[in-house]
Design a protein around this motif. Structure first.
Motif, PDB file in Angstrom:
ATOM      1  N   ARG A 206       0.874  -1.183   0.000  1.00 37.50           N
ATOM      2  CA  ARG A 206       0.000   0.000   0.000  1.00 37.50           C
ATOM      3  C   ARG A 206       0.906   1.227   0.000  1.00 37.50           C
ATOM      4  NH1 ARG A 206      -2.632  -0.945   5.568  1.00 37.50           N
ATOM      5  NH2 ARG A 206      -0.410  -1.343   5.917  1.00 37.50           N
ATOM      6  N   VAL A 207       0.754   2.080  -1.008  1.00 36.57           N
ATOM      7  CA  VAL A 207       1.703   3.171  -1.214  1.00 36.57           C
ATOM      8  C   VAL A 207       1.001   4.526  -1.196  1.00 36.57           C
ATOM      9  CG1 VAL A 207       3.531   4.081  -2.695  1.00 36.57           C
ATOM     10  CG2 VAL A 207       3.095   1.617  -2.643  1.00 36.57           C
ATOM     11  N   LEU A 208       1.622   5.457  -0.486  1.00 32.75           N
ATOM     12  CA  LEU A 208       1.150   6.838  -0.470  1.00 32.75           C
ATOM     13  C   LEU A 208       2.157   7.705  -1.199  1.00 32.75           C
ATOM     14  CD1 LEU A 208      -0.625   9.202   0.580  1.00 32.75           C
ATOM     15  CD2 LEU A 208       0.821   9.215   2.637  1.00 32.75           C
ATOM     16  N   LEU A 209       1.696   8.484  -2.157  1.00 37.09           N
ATOM     17  CA  LEU A 209       2.524   9.487  -2.818  1.00 37.09           C
ATOM     18  C   LEU A 209       2.145  10.861  -2.278  1.00 37.09           C
ATOM     19  CD1 LEU A 209       2.512   8.231  -6.525  1.00 37.09           C
ATOM     20  CD2 LEU A 209       4.514   8.437  -5.037  1.00 37.09           C
ATOM     21  N   VAL A 210       3.156  11.675  -1.978  1.00 32.98           N
ATOM     22  CA  VAL A 210       2.926  13.016  -1.452  1.00 32.98           C
ATOM     23  C   VAL A 210       3.556  14.016  -2.413  1.00 32.98           C
ATOM     24  CG1 VAL A 210       3.221  14.564   0.508  1.00 32.98           C
ATOM     25  CG2 VAL A 210       3.025  12.099   0.899  1.00 32.98           C
ATOM     26  N   ASP A 211       2.740  14.882  -2.992  1.00 31.11           N
ATOM     27  CA  ASP A 211       3.230  15.876  -3.947  1.00 31.11           C
ATOM     28  C   ASP A 211       3.449  17.202  -3.211  1.00 31.11           C
ATOM     29  OD1 ASP A 211       3.892  17.410  -6.091  1.00 31.11           O
ATOM     30  OD2 ASP A 211       2.094  16.979  -7.274  1.00 31.11           O
ATOM     31  N   LEU A 212       4.715  17.562  -3.004  1.00 27.42           N
ATOM     32  CA  LEU A 212       5.033  18.825  -2.330  1.00 27.42           C
ATOM     33  C   LEU A 212       5.553  19.881  -3.300  1.00 27.42           C
ATOM     34  CD1 LEU A 212       6.748  17.842   1.068  1.00 27.42           C
ATOM     35  CD2 LEU A 212       4.350  18.379   0.591  1.00 27.42           C
ATOM     36  N   ASP A 213       5.443  19.627  -4.583  1.00 22.42           N
ATOM     37  CA  ASP A 213       5.934  20.577  -5.583  1.00 22.42           C
ATOM     38  C   ASP A 213       4.779  21.455  -6.073  1.00 22.42           C
ATOM     39  OD1 ASP A 213       7.075  21.956  -7.685  1.00 22.42           O
ATOM     40  OD2 ASP A 213       8.159  20.228  -8.460  1.00 22.42           O
TER      41      ASP A 213
ATOM     42  N   ILE B 198      -2.260   2.666  -4.853  1.00 25.58           N
ATOM     43  CA  ILE B 198      -1.563   3.940  -4.656  1.00 25.58           C
ATOM     44  C   ILE B 198      -2.575   5.051  -4.422  1.00 25.58           C
ATOM     45  CG2 ILE B 198       0.000   5.641  -5.657  1.00 25.58           C
ATOM     46  CD1 ILE B 198       1.191   3.463  -7.386  1.00 25.58           C
ATOM     47  N   HIS B 199      -2.385   5.791  -3.339  1.00 30.10           N
ATOM     48  CA  HIS B 199      -3.165   6.998  -3.088  1.00 30.10           C
ATOM     49  C   HIS B 199      -2.229   8.207  -3.099  1.00 30.10           C
ATOM     50  CE1 HIS B 199      -6.322   4.200  -1.895  1.00 30.10           C
ATOM     51  NE2 HIS B 199      -7.177   5.212  -1.923  1.00 30.10           N
ATOM     52  N   LEU B 200      -2.819   9.365  -3.305  1.00 27.75           N
ATOM     53  CA  LEU B 200      -2.035  10.585  -3.489  1.00 27.75           C
ATOM     54  C   LEU B 200      -2.529  11.694  -2.570  1.00 27.75           C
ATOM     55  CD1 LEU B 200      -0.076  12.424  -5.262  1.00 27.75           C
ATOM     56  CD2 LEU B 200      -2.065  12.808  -6.737  1.00 27.75           C
TER      57      LEU B 200
ATOM     58  N   TRP C 282       0.007   6.314   9.375  1.00 28.55           N
ATOM     59  CA  TRP C 282       1.087   5.335   9.530  1.00 28.55           C
ATOM     60  C   TRP C 282       0.633   3.897   9.332  1.00 28.55           C
ATOM     61  CZ3 TRP C 282       5.700   7.478   9.467  1.00 28.55           C
ATOM     62  CH2 TRP C 282       6.816   6.677   9.702  1.00 28.55           C
ATOM     63  N   GLN C 283      -0.555   3.566   9.819  1.00 23.61           N
ATOM     64  CA  GLN C 283      -1.042   2.192   9.720  1.00 23.61           C
ATOM     65  C   GLN C 283      -1.769   1.909   8.400  1.00 23.61           C
ATOM     66  OE1 GLN C 283      -0.064   0.083  12.036  1.00 23.61           O
ATOM     67  NE2 GLN C 283       0.908   1.808  13.092  1.00 23.61           N
ATOM     68  N   ASP C 284      -2.017   2.940   7.619  1.00 17.80           N
ATOM     69  CA  ASP C 284      -2.785   2.777   6.382  1.00 17.80           C
ATOM     70  C   ASP C 284      -1.919   2.398   5.176  1.00 17.80           C
ATOM     71  OD1 ASP C 284      -4.848   3.591   7.963  1.00 17.80           O
ATOM     72  OD2 ASP C 284      -5.015   5.596   7.103  1.00 17.80           O
ATOM     73  N   PHE C 285      -0.602   2.660   5.277  1.00 22.22           N
ATOM     74  CA  PHE C 285       0.279   2.451   4.131  1.00 22.22           C
ATOM     75  C   PHE C 285       1.559   1.748   4.557  1.00 22.22           C
ATOM     76  CE2 PHE C 285      -2.350   6.122   3.082  1.00 22.22           C
ATOM     77  CZ  PHE C 285      -2.803   5.779   1.817  1.00 22.22           C
ATOM     78  N   ASP C 286       2.144   1.037   3.606  1.00 27.19           N
ATOM     79  CA  ASP C 286       3.429   0.375   3.841  1.00 27.19           C
ATOM     80  C   ASP C 286       4.593   1.293   3.478  1.00 27.19           C
ATOM     81  OD1 ASP C 286       2.289  -2.281   4.512  1.00 27.19           O
ATOM     82  OD2 ASP C 286       1.617  -2.234   2.429  1.00 27.19           O
ATOM     83  N   HIS C 287       4.393   2.121   2.462  1.00 27.17           N
ATOM     84  CA  HIS C 287       5.438   3.034   1.998  1.00 27.17           C
ATOM     85  C   HIS C 287       4.827   4.394   1.671  1.00 27.17           C
ATOM     86  CE1 HIS C 287       8.912   0.251   1.358  1.00 27.17           C
ATOM     87  NE2 HIS C 287       7.949  -0.637   1.306  1.00 27.17           N
ATOM     88  N   ALA C 288       5.589   5.446   1.918  1.00 27.33           N
ATOM     89  CA  ALA C 288       5.235   6.790   1.459  1.00 27.33           C
ATOM     90  C   ALA C 288       6.434   7.348   0.700  1.00 27.33           C
ATOM     91  CB  ALA C 288       4.879   7.694   2.623  1.00 27.33           C
TER      92      ALA C 288
END
Length: 261
Positions: free
Chosen positions: A32-39, A86-88, A120-126
């Motif tokens: 389960r992957v979280l992507l964070v767009d800080l740009d 993947i969530h964003l 923290w518990q919702d995803f394996d990687h960010a």
């Protein structure tokens, strides 16, 4: 959850592509992957079909509470992507105004870390895609991450950006309890050009301890995947670029395991 930041103080070196390619491969493996767009340019957000210019809610909302993150807010801001695992956390162009607001506020450097703590518990990687300049957003990315990935285009000016990035990291590490480990990733490599070959040799001689020994080649299939809004591994899993990112992911996971041990 393991948190990686992807950053370089130069644009156009493959930060967004690297972030999305690694996320896709992790998700393909069942993570389960979280992507964070800080740009503020919102390239990652645009990649998945969301318009940074018209987005009503996104990462910017996290910074509107005097350095605190209201309970439940990060989860409310999540949007779906083309990959089911993947969530964003998307970026809107209003993020560009954050630097002007920040001098009057304290505690903004840990906002993203506080937001990730709620997920923290919702995803394996960010994986955090950072802007190409030192400011509140990059500080947040570095403060929240456990490992830094620095894509470096194999041309001379990108090496200058790397030097600034390593200097910035040294400054950030002075305020961390533990130095942030990092991996330098040569990107957009074209063995037909002298610039790529000489830059790769320079990287190998200057940063032997931190350099991933391989490279990501120039591959038009990565651009095609972006146009289709799909992670590269789902668009063309056998392309040269995806094979390179698969090798990079194996390298990073190996480093992660060594750090945990």
């Amino acid at each position: 959850m393991r948190v990686w930041a992807v950053a370089n103080q130069k644009g156009g070196v493959g930060k967004t592509t690297t972030s999305i390619a690694l996320a896709g491969l992790l998700a393909d493996a069942g993570k389960r992957v979280l992507l964070v767009d800080l740009d503020p340019h919102g390239s990652m957000t645009s990649y998945f079909g969301h318009d940074p210019d018209s987005l009503e809610h996104g990462v910017f909302d996290l910074f509107q509470h005097q350095g605190e993150v209201p309970s439940g807010l990060p989860r409310q801001l999540l949007v779906k992507t083309s990959h089911e695992r993947i969530h964003l956390l998307p970026a809107s162009t209003v993020l560009a105004t954050l630097e002007r607001q920040s001098p009057g506020q304290s505690g903004l450097g840990l906002v993203v870390a506080k937001a990730l703590a709620q997920l923290w518990q919702d995803f394996d990687h960010a994986i955090i895609d950072s802007p190409p300049l030192l400011g509140v957003l990059m500080v947040n990315a570095l403060a929240a991450s456990q490992h830094l990935v620095i894509p470096v285009q194999t041309e001379f000016l990108a090496v200058k950006g790397l030097e600034r990035m390593v200097s910035t990291l040294a400054m950030i590490n002075r305020s961390r309890r533990q130095a942030l480990p990092y991996t330098i990733v040569p990107t957009l490599f074209d063995r037909r050009t002298q610039a790529s070959m000489s830059t790769l040799r320079l990287l190998r001689s200057s940063y032997p301890e931190h350099l991933w020994p391989a490279y990501v080649p120039v591959d038009t299939r990565l651009r095609d995947a972006s146009r289709a809004g799909q992670v590269p591994s789902q668009f063309d899993g056998g392309s040269r670029g995806v094979l390179a990112y698969r090798a990079l992911l194996k390298h990073l996971l190996g480093q992660q395991a060594a750090q945990v041990a």
